[in-house]
Motif scaffolding. Structure first.
Motif, PDB file in Angstrom:
ATOM      1  N   ALA A  76       0.829  -1.203   0.000  1.00 58.10           N
ATOM      2  CA  ALA A  76       0.000   0.000   0.000  1.00 58.10           C
ATOM      3  C   ALA A  76       0.866   1.256   0.000  1.00 58.10           C
ATOM      4  O   ALA A  76       0.521   2.259  -0.639  1.00 58.10           O
ATOM      5  CB  ALA A  76      -0.929   0.006   1.209  1.00 58.10           C
ATOM      6  N   GLY A  77       1.998   1.218   0.709  1.00 60.76           N
ATOM      7  CA  GLY A  77       2.866   2.389   0.785  1.00 60.76           C
ATOM      8  C   GLY A  77       3.391   2.806  -0.576  1.00 60.76           C
ATOM      9  O   GLY A  77       3.460   3.996  -0.896  1.00 60.76           O
ATOM     10  N   ALA A  78       3.765   1.822  -1.404  1.00 64.98           N
ATOM     11  CA  ALA A  78       4.239   2.140  -2.757  1.00 64.98           C
ATOM     12  C   ALA A  78       3.111   2.733  -3.590  1.00 64.98           C
ATOM     13  O   ALA A  78       3.315   3.685  -4.352  1.00 64.98           O
ATOM     14  CB  ALA A  78       4.795   0.881  -3.421  1.00 64.98           C
ATOM     15  N   GLN A  79       1.908   2.186  -3.442  1.00 58.42           N
ATOM     16  CA  GLN A  79       0.775   2.717  -4.199  1.00 58.42           C
ATOM     17  C   GLN A  79       0.386   4.111  -3.716  1.00 58.42           C
ATOM     18  O   GLN A  79      -0.030   4.958  -4.518  1.00 58.42           O
ATOM     19  CB  GLN A  79      -0.411   1.761  -4.112  1.00 58.42           C
ATOM     20  N   LEU A  80       0.533   4.369  -2.435  1.00 52.37           N
ATOM     21  CA  LEU A  80       0.258   5.706  -1.923  1.00 52.37           C
ATOM     22  C   LEU A  80       1.270   6.726  -2.452  1.00 52.37           C
ATOM     23  O   LEU A  80       0.909   7.880  -2.740  1.00 52.37           O
ATOM     24  CB  LEU A  80       0.259   5.706  -0.394  1.00 52.37           C
ATOM     25  N   ALA A  81       2.529   6.320  -2.588  1.00 57.57           N
ATOM     26  CA  ALA A  81       3.534   7.211  -3.181  1.00 57.57           C
ATOM     27  C   ALA A  81       3.179   7.515  -4.630  1.00 57.57           C
ATOM     28  O   ALA A  81       3.256   8.671  -5.080  1.00 57.57           O
ATOM     29  CB  ALA A  81       4.919   6.580  -3.087  1.00 57.57           C
ATOM     30  N   LEU A  82       2.813   6.488  -5.367  1.00 59.74           N
ATOM     31  CA  LEU A  82       2.380   6.668  -6.756  1.00 59.74           C
ATOM     32  C   LEU A  82       1.160   7.571  -6.822  1.00 59.74           C
ATOM     33  O   LEU A  82       1.111   8.515  -7.628  1.00 59.74           O
ATOM     34  CB  LEU A  82       2.066   5.304  -7.374  1.00 59.74           C
ATOM     35  N   ALA A  83       0.164   7.301  -5.971  1.00 58.91           N
ATOM     36  CA  ALA A  83      -1.086   8.068  -6.002  1.00 58.91           C
ATOM     37  C   ALA A  83      -0.833   9.532  -5.670  1.00 58.91           C
ATOM     38  O   ALA A  83      -1.415  10.434  -6.305  1.00 58.91           O
ATOM     39  CB  ALA A  83      -2.097   7.460  -5.026  1.00 58.91           C
TER      40      ALA A  83
END
Length: 749
Positions: free
Chosen positions: A485-492
């Motif tokens: 989720a942390g990687a996706q939050l950075a992307l988002a």
């Protein structure tokens, strides 16, 4: 001392060699002997050691990185993807833009100024090697605790190095981040990004083709600085007293690089090169082996023709040197004279050091004696591949169970006001102007947005006002709680920042910063983050164009938080329609877009008020992120939004304070129905933004949001000279400005 030639190596199979000291494992050394069917020469051992290092070969990460290709979304804008010096995307009107983010972490800890400066220089040459004119740089940075003595050693040097090198090149620094956290103590992250612009027909690739074509080394002389530098240094863990090996950090000369840039661009304009490669990590070992590996033949190099700053350098040292401001070009014989003329015009040293051959070998000679005879793909592209063991760490469940939502909340409005002031003044949320003011953000005259805006933006075409926006984001606290989720939050967040400025996100580059791959817990974090990022890019339609992996970011047994930094590039047809963050017009209405939930895991509030890290990060909804981006872009283009600011660290109140201070206007806020003031102001729910809407556009804007199904809640108005939350508190802008702007200078000046 007898020169270790290929013939001598074949005749002395039992000679002891320092493979271990060069960072190779025993099985890797045995594999080299198997490839060559003999022991390697000293020069060959040097080449394999730097090219098979973690930094150059991605031997621990490539099994996971392949997802970026396997899950790549269909995207007509992608012109050049993973595998080249940098990715290239089509931005319309015949223009292509190339961009990439890389790390220079370990050298910047040892020698902050030169480590950071040469990080900028290296990424600029990557962009130049694609055929593009570099037009802007950015720098995502992570340091230890803001009040730690070593931060005061490292940070000023890093900032001075970035500013000194970039300013001398005449490149605007348009964005980035500065984050403080004790986990980066002894392992600062110095990531650097560059953006370049070219026409489609100007794209160049790194390959050596055409038998008889000449190999020309041009730029600075080769010295003893950086021998084994980033390639070795970035491939091992620091112990408690520092790095266990300290190769010289590269020394940069931005004025030499400026000459190299202009010289190379003129060479491109006259179509004089068939292939080109910059010399960065692993130096000549990298440039020669990669050019030959990607080409259609072999290569012969006369190493003793390389111009030197230090005549005592051995062949091995010349091959390993990471001296800066150097390029390697493959040129047809009939074009060599003109190539050399242009180099002389720009006062750039250029030397023919070899040629492309019919064979399939990379052969290097020293005063007539052959010291290298290798298949170039085995050096450049067929290094070790490790399937490192990985496992979810035993402490992960307990970390997630330590729910930040259960932390003690302010007991009354006065305490809430006090905590907000503390948040605004905290090192991570405070103004970074003391840092960014050391960078030239507006040189060249095409900067449209720069720090502290949500994204940097530059004009690409001065006649049509075509432009591009870039943002870099990453949150190691979120990724520590849940790497996927942390990687996706950075992307988002990066995607949202680009959209908030009015640009359409197109593609990403990433810099994946993690601890030791030999730790199964770290490898699990890496695997999860990579999987999350690949899945997220597929969902958002933004392909990964390239990037960098930086491992061994840890001191002893203590690794940094997993820190995937994501750079998103977007296009805007008319930069005059860009959306800034500043609340500048009294009477405009403030709307909160998206849903707010009680989500405080990894939040700035939990860190600043409670020194706590635990629970789950905010939920990720990539469909919502796409919808939000569409609304932000449409609203900007059609004149319905005059200001926008994404919501991330610090939630609504942090965004409102930043936008008010940026525009010099206050805001009166009302807590929406169904929310308490604390959750409304400090939750870090994703997929949200605040926008300022002219009263004349309110109906059109709310109709658009309603028709597309995006929650849009009116939360206030731009008014006065304070941030007031009705029924709760009021804080004058003067008090907020003092809190926001004095922290970083007080710690570091």
């Amino acid at each position: 001392m007898t020169l270790d030639t290929v013939k001598h190596a074949a005749e002395t199979p039992e000679s002891e060699q320092p493979w271990k000291e060069l960072g190779l494992k025993q099985d890797e050394y045995e594999r080299i002997r198997e490839i060559l069917d003999r022991r390697p020469t000293g020069a060959e051992l040097a080449m394999y050691s730097v090219m098979w290092s973690e930094h150059c070969s991605y031997k621990s990460s490539k099994v996971h990185l392949k997802q970026f290709g396997e899950k790549a979304p269909e995207n007509d804008a992608l012109l050049v993807g993973i595998g080249e010096n940098a990715g290239v995307v089509d931005v319309g009107q015949g223009y292509a833009v190339t961009f990439k983010v890389e790390s220079h972490n370990h050298p910047s800890y040892i020698e902050p100024y030169q480590g950071a400066a040469t990080g900028v220089g290296g990424i600029v040459r990557d962009i130049l090697a694609m055929g593009a004119r570099p037009v802007a740089v950015m720098d995502p940075l992570r340091f230890g605790a803001a009040d730690h003595p070593d931060t005061k050693r490292v940070l000023p040097g890093v900032v001075a190095g970035i500013g000194g090198y970039g300013n001398c090149l005449g490149l605007p620094n348009i964005g980035g981040e500065v984050v403080f956290d004790a986990c980066y103590q002894g392992n600062p992250l110095v990531n650097a990004l560059c953006v370049g612009v070219m026409k489609h027909e100007d794209i160049h690739l790194a390959k050596a083709s055409g038998t008889g074509n000449k190999v020309i080394l041009y730029g600075a002389r080769t010295g003893g600085d950086g021998i084994g530098g980033v390639s070795v240094l970035a491939s091992e863990t620091f112990d408690s007293t520092g790095p266990s090996r300290r190769p010289a950090v590269q020394v940069g000369d931005p004025f030499q690089e400026k000459l190299l840039i202009e010289c190379t661009l003129e060479i491109f304009r006259e179509d004089l090169v068939d292939g080109i490669q910059d010399l960065g990590g692993a130096g000549l070992s990298c440039a020669t082996s990669e050019l030959a590996s990607a080409g259609s033949g072999g290569m012969r190099v006369e190493l003793d023709t390389v111009p030197l700053r230090d005549a005592t350098l051995s062949p091995e040292e010349i091959l390993m040197s990471e001296s800066q401001e150097r390029m390697c070009a493959v040129v047809e014989p009939g074009k060599v004279d003109r190539f050399l003329e242009i180099c002389e015009k720009w006062d750039v040293i250029a030397t023919v050091i070899g040629e492309v051959t019919e064979g399939e070998r990379l052969e290097i000679f020293w005063h007539g004696e052959q010291i290298v005879d290798v298949p170039p793909r085995t050096v450049a592209h067929e290094g070790p591949v490790y399937h490192r063991p990985y496992a979810r760490p035993e402490w992960q469940d307990a970390l997630q169970a330590d729910d930040a939502n259960a932390l003690a909340r302010p007991a009354n409005a006065a305490e809430l006001r006090e905590q907000i002031l503390k948040l605004v003044a905290s090192p991570n949320q405070a103004s970074k102007a003391w840092i960014t003011d050391q960078y030239d953000r507006f040189v060249q005259g095409n900067t449209i947005l720069a720090q502290p805006e949500d994204s940097g933006m530059v004009r690409v075409d001065e006649d049509t006002d075509l432009g591009v926006a870039v943002s870099t984001d990453g949150n190691g606290r979120y990724a520590k709680l849940d790497p996927y989720a942390g990687a996706q939050l950075a992307l988002a967040e990066s995607y949202r920042n680009v959209a908030a400025s009015g640009a359409k996100p197109l593609a990403i580059s990433n810099c994946l910063n993690f601890g030791s791959p030999e730790d199964p817990a770290v490898m699990w974090q890496f695997a999860e983050a990579t999987r999350g990022l690949a899945d997220g890019c597929l969902a958002l339609g933004t392909p990964v164009t390239g990037g960098n992996v930086s491992l061994y970011n840890q001191t002893g047994e203590t690794a940094i938080h997993p820190t995937p930094v994501v750079a998103v590039l977007g296009v805007i047809d008319d930069v005059t329609r860009r959306t800034p963050i500043a609340f500048a017009e009294e009477g405009q209405l403030l709307y909160l877009l998206g849903d707010t939930r009680e989500e405080f895991g990894g939040s700035a509030w939990s860190q600043v008020v409670h020194e706590h890290l635990g629970g789950l990060p905010p939920q990720v909804d990539l469909d919502r992120e796409k919808l939000l981006a569409e609304i932000l872009i449409s609203g900007s283009r059609d004149g319905m939004i005059d200001a926008a600011h994404d919501l991330s660290d610090g939630g609504v109140v942090q965004a409102v304070v930043e936008s008010c201070l940026r525009g010099g206007r206050g805001a009166r806020l009302v807590v929406p129905d169904g929310l308490d003031a604390f959750t409304f102001l400090l939750s870090e729910s994703a997929g949200r933004a605040i926008v300022a809407v002219p009263r004349s556009e309110e109906l059109r804007f709310t109709d658009m949001c309603g028709a597309r199904g995006l929650p849009a809640t009116r939360i206030g108005v731009i008014d006065g000279d304070s941030v007031e939350v009705q029924g709760e508190f009021s804080i004058p802008l003067s008090e907020l400005r003092t809190a926001h702007e004095e922290t970083v200078p007080g710690l570091l000046a």
